[in-house]
Design an enzyme around this catalytic site. Structure first.
Site, mmCIF file in Angstrom:
data_model
loop_
_atom_site.group_PDB
_atom_site.id
_atom_site.type_symbol
_atom_site.label_atom_id
_atom_site.label_comp_id
_atom_site.label_asym_id
_atom_site.label_seq_id
_atom_site.Cartn_x
_atom_site.Cartn_y
_atom_site.Cartn_z
ATOM 1 N N ASP A 298 -1.896 23.417 -40.084
ATOM 2 C CA ASP A 298 -0.839 24.341 -40.480
ATOM 3 C C ASP A 298 -1.347 25.769 -40.372
ATOM 4 O O ASP A 298 -2.434 26.080 -40.860
ATOM 5 C CB ASP A 298 -0.391 24.049 -41.915
ATOM 6 N N HIS B 70 5.672 36.509 -44.674
ATOM 7 C CA HIS B 70 5.274 35.509 -45.674
ATOM 8 C C HIS B 70 3.896 35.831 -46.251
ATOM 9 O O HIS B 70 3.707 35.817 -47.474
ATOM 10 C CB HIS B 70 5.272 34.112 -45.042
ATOM 11 N N ARG C 223 -2.192 38.321 -55.150
ATOM 12 C CA ARG C 223 -3.422 39.096 -55.069
ATOM 13 C C ARG C 223 -3.111 40.568 -55.368
ATOM 14 O O ARG C 223 -2.640 40.877 -56.448
ATOM 15 C CB ARG C 223 -4.098 38.853 -53.707
ATOM 16 N N ASP D 256 7.052 21.957 -45.124
ATOM 17 C CA ASP D 256 5.738 21.785 -45.751
ATOM 18 C C ASP D 256 5.908 21.884 -47.268
ATOM 19 O O ASP D 256 5.645 22.921 -47.871
ATOM 20 C CB ASP D 256 4.828 22.897 -45.223
ATOM 21 N N LYS E 79 -0.086 20.034 -51.302
ATOM 22 C CA LYS E 79 0.627 19.901 -50.030
ATOM 23 C C LYS E 79 0.663 18.462 -49.519
ATOM 24 O O LYS E 79 1.606 18.079 -48.832
ATOM 25 C CB LYS E 79 -0.092 20.730 -48.952
#
Lengths: 415, 415
Positions: free
Chosen positions: A126, A133, A142, A233, A253
């Site tokens: 991935d 994004h 962050r 996903d 995931k």
């Protein structure tokens, strides 16, 4: 192109599409199929009628549980099959008796055919290639002032995902459980995820292998890409934020990812080529490329609560991708990593510049701070139990429409 | 147990071992084999002689390119095969004519048999379960005062690796190239890795599948573990440090990983069970376990420069693992992730408490600051071109020795 099969104007499955998938055909088992309008065409049935004899294909080449062997025969073979199908189903190209035979031997109503996983996925990677994004996530988790990490504009950042838990559209998945670390608690707790999310992605399917030790250049990359699918996903955000340092997402995931059943070939997507965003600073030579390598593919996510109507929650486009598929594949193999036929490479969440084009609930609701109002009066911060998440995608240009159908998944309560 | 086949005292392949692998047998192709001393036993040959008839095995069950189907028959089946082999090769258990027939039909000198990848690996996961390794890495790259990240003592941290590039012992791998960010440069450069490293690991092979959505408890875990191999998780440290945020290692690892060809069953490792380190704070209930779940397995890494003698650079032990395999598997599946037969789970680098027991050059030379002196007068900070890295491992207790053979790989110059 018009067909003697009925095709509604907004069908994803036009005569220009002719994708490949695996259908479960009653009495015949698992077969390679294609689709025009709402009609599934059993290619094993077409082979029995002799349509592929001159290409050296046998009936048994189409009686397969997955497309891997078929794809291994090469993109030219697949292209010839597509051309034959287009010729055969073109309006007034077949005689009444031919049409009757084909209907009897090879045609099925799409609603009656169960579509299966199209490929056996050896490895699934991935990427993380949408700048919008990556910026949104960086701002939330962050530093808003330095949302993009230093490597992001130099590397199509990617990581390995789990192949075993990739399922085909129509799956029902139980809400996963795991470790979550509440901000107020010293230690983690064990809990069902409370932040179950989708990620709106596409994935490309590898069509040709490279030996271990060899690299694939950006110039060669599209020879190695057979086609594309929609990809959800699924992600458990609370599990992810606790587990992901320093080695990346894992249990957040690998409980399930969902793909659409029809592999749309790169040939069929040719009309939708476009340029991608400019890349600054200039990328290293092995990531430079010629020509248009992005594709203008409209993408959409809907949420359907049980027994309620669908609501569109995201409208994005594959053209927003900062890193294109050729760059992803060149990067993936620059160290000699070997690809195998059927491997999947996900795009990463595809977010666009506008708030309504964000490709995950995390971004759409800005970490749950801006819930989405649903028509039934409820609201969504993330995905609720018994919601079905539906992804759709299509290109449309100069009267040609080529689409992917759906990648949908229903979330069941925790098991 | 003594055998009528010669077994040297320090052989890994005692009568108590009887591991499984895939050998390329001249004239017969790929077959399931085992090994006693320096003799490879072709189990298809033994099947032709009728030794497995009463278990319902056919010759064709052993004429296989990988062990997956055989492993799928269950641990009990494999256990019965091991018992028959032990009985048949026990000193004075076979008649002269039986021995002559077996020698003719099934025995080969190990030096003459090419061993192949033992399993088709669906998914490969790598854990990070040695507290000494995680602490060393944290001290070097993050904060020496807080070397372990907050999640480390709560989660057997793991991530997905690349299955396609796992190769069997004896492979030659070109030094990989990629993006490296020199500390003195604003932008990354393209270069062969200058910090090629090994990681001393073991891996366990999944022997039984769980359906998507189901979890495997620590109590059940060993039913799902068929056996173990040595594992060298080759790593390019300079590529890794630039690429790994925020999604984990990718090209720094996926150019090749190396496994030993013989899968040593958990049955054979039974004598070496021991307790692991105490776990503080107490782990969540789903990670708690009963009994001895660690194994006392001596591990060793040697470097052999071309045409020079081998030098031992690391001596470690599997018993140092903070998180055991049962906990790793329970964690991996707590969210419903499905395992398939042949999947591999790597331990992560196994470092011990002493400096000589560190499981990577990164730690042994402390990021290159303390080079290792080689007998030829050269020194090593990392792995040089034309070096062969050799991993060995064995348990030894009460006169019983069970070992893994070797996982070795030669590094060729950049391609």
């Amino acid at each position: 192109m018009k067909s003697w099969i009925e095709i509604e104007a907004d069908s994803d499955f036009s005569m220009e599409n002719i994708p490949f998938g695996i259908g479960l055909i009653q009495g015949n088992g698992k077969c390679i199929c294609t689709r025009i309008g709402d009609t599934v065409i059993d290619l094993a049935g077409m082979a029995r009628l002799g349509y592929f004899d001159h290409l050296g294909f046998k009936v048994s080449d189409f009686e397969k549980p997955v497309l891997n062997d078929f794809i291994s025969k090469g993109k030219k073979s697949a292209s010839r099959i597509r051309t034959i199908i287009q010729e055969c189903f073109m309006e007034s190209n077949s005689s009444d008796s031919d049409m009757a035979l084909i209907k009897q031997m090879a045609l099925h109503n799409a609603s009656e055919i169960q579509m299966l996983m199209p490929v056996l996925v050896g490895d699934y990677t991935d990427f993380y290639s949408s700048i919008e994004h990556a910026t949104n996530v960086g701002m939330m988790f962050r530093d808003p002032a330095n949302a993009l990490l230093p490597n992001w504009r130099h590397i199509p950042v990617g990581y390995h995902g789990r192949a075993s838990s990739i399922v085909v559209s129509g799956a029902e998945i139980h809400r996963p459980k795991g470790q979550i670390k509440p901000a107020t608690s010293e230690f983690p707790v064990f809990s069902p995820t409370m932040q179950l999310d989708f990620e709106l992605e596409t994935a490309f399917v590898i069509g040709k292998e490279n030996p271990l030790g060899d690299s694939i250049s950006t110039a060669e990359a599209e020879e190695y890409i057979f086609g594309m699918v929609l990809f959800n996903d699924l992600s458990a955000r609370d599990i992810q934020s606790w587990e992901y340092v320093p080695l990346g997402p894992f249990l957040s995931k690998n409980f399930a990812s969902v793909i659409s059943p029809w592999i749309v070939t790169l040939d069929a997507l040719e009309p939708f080529r476009c340029n991608g965003p400019g890349q600054q600073p200039e990328v290293l030579p092995y990531l430079q490329f010629d020509g248009e390598r992005n594709f203008d593919i409209n993408l959409q996510v809907r949420i359907k609560p049980e027994n309620k109507e669908e609501t569109i929650v995201s409208k994005s486009n594959f053209k927003y991708m900062y890193w294109n598929m050729s760059q992803q594949l060149a990067h993936h193999t620059i160290n000699g990593c070997n690809m195998r036929v059927g491997d999947l490479c996900g795009s990463g969440t595809i977010s666009g510049p506008d708030a309504e084009s964000y490709g995950s609930m995390l971004e759409l609701t800005w970490k749950g701070t801006k819930p989405i109002a649903m028509p039934d009066g409820s609201e969504r911060k993330f995905i609720n139990d018994n919601d079905t998440v539906i992804m759709r995608g299509f290109g449309k240009k100069d009267g040609i429409r080529v689409g992917f159908g759906e990648a949908n998944v229903k979330i069941l309560p925790v098991k």
